[in-house]
Design a protein around this motif. Structure first.
Motif, PDB file in Angstrom:
ATOM      1  N   GLU A 518       0.870  -1.172   0.055  1.00 48.58           N
ATOM      2  CA  GLU A 518      -0.043   0.088  -0.007  1.00 48.58           C
ATOM      3  C   GLU A 518       0.846   1.369   0.064  1.00 48.58           C
ATOM      4  OE1 GLU A 518      -3.298   2.486   0.184  1.00 48.58           O
ATOM      5  OE2 GLU A 518      -3.124   0.465  -0.458  1.00 48.58           O
ATOM      6  N   ARG A 522       1.012   4.174  -3.035  1.00 52.76           N
ATOM      7  CA  ARG A 522       0.827   5.873  -2.674  1.00 52.76           C
ATOM      8  C   ARG A 522       2.218   6.428  -3.130  1.00 52.76           C
ATOM      9  NH1 ARG A 522      -3.499   6.549   0.392  1.00 52.76           N
ATOM     10  NH2 ARG A 522      -2.690   8.822   0.831  1.00 52.76           N
ATOM     11  N   THR A 525       2.017   6.715  -6.743  1.00 54.80           N
ATOM     12  CA  THR A 525       1.164   7.597  -7.228  1.00 54.80           C
ATOM     13  C   THR A 525       1.659   9.097  -7.115  1.00 54.80           C
ATOM     14  OG1 THR A 525      -0.727   6.290  -6.328  1.00 54.80           O
ATOM     15  CG2 THR A 525      -1.431   8.626  -6.865  1.00 54.80           C
ATOM     16  N   ASP A 550      -6.576  13.522  -9.920  1.00 47.19           N
ATOM     17  CA  ASP A 550      -6.830  13.424  -8.524  1.00 47.19           C
ATOM     18  C   ASP A 550      -6.123  12.438  -7.735  1.00 47.19           C
ATOM     19  OD1 ASP A 550      -9.226  11.245  -7.716  1.00 47.19           O
ATOM     20  OD2 ASP A 550      -9.045  11.927  -9.809  1.00 47.19           O
ATOM     21  N   PHE A 551      -5.514  12.429  -6.587  1.00 45.49           N
ATOM     22  CA  PHE A 551      -4.784  11.401  -5.872  1.00 45.49           C
ATOM     23  C   PHE A 551      -5.586  10.077  -5.960  1.00 45.49           C
ATOM     24  CE2 PHE A 551      -2.627   9.109  -2.779  1.00 45.49           C
ATOM     25  CZ  PHE A 551      -1.262   9.334  -2.918  1.00 45.49           C
ATOM     26  N   ASP A 552      -6.750  10.034  -5.283  1.00 43.71           N
ATOM     27  CA  ASP A 552      -7.171   8.806  -5.230  1.00 43.71           C
ATOM     28  C   ASP A 552      -7.607   8.018  -6.617  1.00 43.71           C
ATOM     29  OD1 ASP A 552      -7.441   9.010  -2.359  1.00 43.71           O
ATOM     30  OD2 ASP A 552      -9.388   9.611  -2.421  1.00 43.71           O
ATOM     31  N   LEU A 555      -4.567   6.684  -7.538  1.00 43.96           N
ATOM     32  CA  LEU A 555      -4.027   5.527  -6.874  1.00 43.96           C
ATOM     33  C   LEU A 555      -4.725   4.221  -7.288  1.00 43.96           C
ATOM     34  CD1 LEU A 555      -2.551   4.459  -4.299  1.00 43.96           C
ATOM     35  CD2 LEU A 555      -4.685   5.166  -3.006  1.00 43.96           C
ATOM     36  N   ASP A 556      -5.765   4.446  -7.872  1.00 43.17           N
ATOM     37  CA  ASP A 556      -6.754   3.191  -8.363  1.00 43.17           C
ATOM     38  C   ASP A 556      -6.166   3.020  -9.493  1.00 43.17           C
ATOM     39  OD1 ASP A 556      -8.427   3.149  -6.178  1.00 43.17           O
ATOM     40  OD2 ASP A 556     -10.093   4.384  -6.932  1.00 43.17           O
TER      41      ASP A 556
END
Length: 576
Positions: A518, A522, A525, A550-552, A555-556
């Motif tokens: 994880e 991150r 990303t 966008d970060f999220d 990240l996906d």
């Protein structure tokens, strides 16, 4: 069944069925395809495996349980390391799944400190080659050797070492392949880079390790380490070959010696996507721990004073990362040198040392006049004068952070920050127990190797694995043309934000290695988004994809492209 071109390419996707042109015993000898007792009944029939395997059909979970039982039955860490390496060349998926399920327990076995011992014994433990060996005496074979690994579409990442300064144990010659292979495995384990898209490389340029030269079993070139023009020409040829054969690949420099590490990075970093883990990786993870510590105690980075004990590749790399981060806080480069003191074999590095200083050390040399009357060969006297908030060890000098040194630090700052980072464990400047005892429990500690908790307090492990897999994966996915200082700074901020100490004053300054996948996602990303911001990312033009800003969302997108150790369906193909 389908056909495939004459030159069969290894399956490099992370999802869907895997094309396989092999069968029978040949298939069982290929770790990419071998599943042992994990082959289904249909696969055994289709790939002519009936009779080659016992009849019981087992799941990957069953195999992991058996492998773990075998692992536990083995005495000694080096023997455990050897067992895992043997498993890796038998069944790739099982190897990574076993590590994934028991990561915290096995991390110190597959990497520092046990891997250092395995590299020292490389020629004596040798069973099967792994990686690409390039011989300075036969540069004419370089293109042939590297091109066997695939085409430009097959390779994402290359880890290269010349073996001069490995894991605190120095010159290991051809054993360099051990560190390149270990780092390659961690790229897969931590960041999900496809294991067949990485090339571990050893540049065999000889060795100055007389013990190896005298060992009849040593497998490398039996001559002194080549330096000067011939060495530079060999490295230049390697770089140009990589650029030609694998123009999209990221190049990772690992464990080059002090005379070469910095200058090679400075020379090539603008020419291709590359970074040096010992300089930028070590610097980034240390800066992240330092930033987390500063936030915990309310220390303004404008006021910080840091002594770095050991000014080799790692020490100067840490100094540079601190300097670069201070620049993001509005502190000029020249002013930043007033926050950092470097100590090496001559003692405090001062300007009068002149040309005995390396180019990387020179900017940090202190003015002699400010140290008149002080014994600059004594770390204790330096501590008394500087009154540092942080003491960082990269010296490989055991017990250098003595009781008087640590007690002196604690006199001047409420919460001394002490990072003994030398590897392996036996070379640490002090143990966490000693540091906490001699500072009356006040110190904030991060170490270069794993240590057990002290009085219930978790000890942060300042391990490069927190950053380099994410830097590598982010650079791969962004197809960044270079690895910029801004990308490294983004890594520092993201890792520091994940420190348990943010939520718990007694928490560690860095996250737990158990969460490394994880963390790496991150970090990757942050790298991708910064590369897009810097304008160095080429992914959208080369791969024709739109990356979420966008970060999220990003990240996906990163996680979708991370390889997982699981058995995927096999599709029979024929080589035409």
């Amino acid at each position: 069944m389908t056909s495939t071109p004459n030159r069969f390419r290894v399956p490099l996707s992370v999802k869907g069925a895997i094309d396989c042109p092999y069968e029978g015993k040949e298939m069982l000898n290929l770790p990419t395809f071998n599943r042992g007792t994990g082959f289904t009944k249909a696969e055994r029939e289709e790939f002519n495996l009936v009779g080659w395997l016992p009849p019981s059909l087992q799941t990957l979970d069953d195999q992991v349980d058996r492998a773990y039982d075998q692992y536990q039955s083995i005495d000694g860490n080096l023997a455990k390391n050897t067992f895992l390496m043997s498993l890796k060349v038998q069944n790739e998926v099982l190897y990574y799944r076993l590590l994934e399920d028991h990561l915290k327990e096995m991390f110190s076995i597959i990497y520092t400190p046990t891997e250092a011992e395995a590299i020292e014994q490389y020629s004596r433990l040798f069973r099967r080659p792994e990686g690409c060996f390039l011989d300075i005496n036969h540069p004419e074979y370089m293109v042939r050797s590297l091109s066997q690994w695939g085409t430009e579409e097959d390779i994402d990442y290359i880890i290269v070492s010349d073996g001069e300064e490995i894991l605190g144990i120095g010159d290991q010659g051809a054993g360099a392949i051990g560190i390149s292979s270990a780092k390659a495995a961690l790229m897969t384990l931590c960041a999900g880079v496809h294991p067949n898209r990485v090339i571990p490389v050893a540049l065999d340029v000889g060795t100055d390790n007389q013990h190896l030269l005298n060992d009849k079993l040593y497998l490398g070139n039996r001559h002194a380490r080549v330096r000067g023009e011939k060495y530079d020409d060999f490295v230049e040829q390697f770089i140009n070959t990589v650029k030609r054969l694998f123009p999209r690949a990221v190049l990772h420099f690992e464990d080059f010696g002090l005379p070469n590490a910095r200058r090679l990075l400075d020379h090539y970093r603008s020419k291709l996507s590359c970074f040096n883990d010992d300089i930028q990786g070590t610097g980034a993870v240390t800066m992240a721990a330092l930033l987390a510590a500063a936030k915990l105690i309310g220390l303004n980075m404008h006021d910080i004073r840091i002594v770095i004990f050991g000014a080799g590749t790692a020490g100067t790399g840490i100094a540079d990362q601190i300097r670069d981060f201070l620049a993001t806080q509005g502190i000029s480069e020249q002013e930043s040198y007033n926050h950092i003191w470097l100590v090496d074999k001559p003692g405090l590095l001062v300007k009068s040392l002149g040309d005995t200083l390396t180019p990387a050390q020179k900017p940090y040399a202190a003015s002699d006049e400010r140290w008149t009357g002080v014994d600059t060969s004594s770390l204790l006297e330096i501590i008394k004068r500087v009154k540092p908030h942080a003491l960082i060890g990269c010296s490989t000098k055991p017990k250098a952070f003595s009781e008087p040194v640590l007690r002196e630090m604690a006199k001047h700052v409420e919460r001394p920050i002490v990072f003994p980072l030398s590897n392996p464990t036996r070379l640490h400047e002090a143990t966490p127990e000693e540091i906490l005892e001699f500072t009356d429990g006040k110190a904030l500690v991060a170490t270069g190797s794993p240590f057990d908790p002290v009085n219930g307090k978790e000890i942060a492990e300042n391990n490069n694995c927190f950053v380099y897999p994410g830097i590598g994966m982010g650079s791969i996915l962004s197809r960044s043309s270079t690895v910029t200082d801004n990308m490294i700074a983004a890594v520092v901020k993201e890792l520091a934000s994940l420190a348990p100490s943010h939520d718990d004053p007694d928490g560690a300054l860095l996250p737990d290695v158990e969460n490394i996948r994880e963390i790496s996602a991150r970090i990757a990303t942050a790298v991708v988004l910064q590369a897009l911001k810097d304008g160095t990312a080429r992914v959208e033009s080369l791969e024709h994809v739109q990356v979420p800003r966008d970060f999220d969302g990003c990240l996906d997108w990163v996680k979708e492209q991370m390889w997982l150790p699981k058995y995927r369906p096999l599709r029979k193909v024929f080589i035409s």
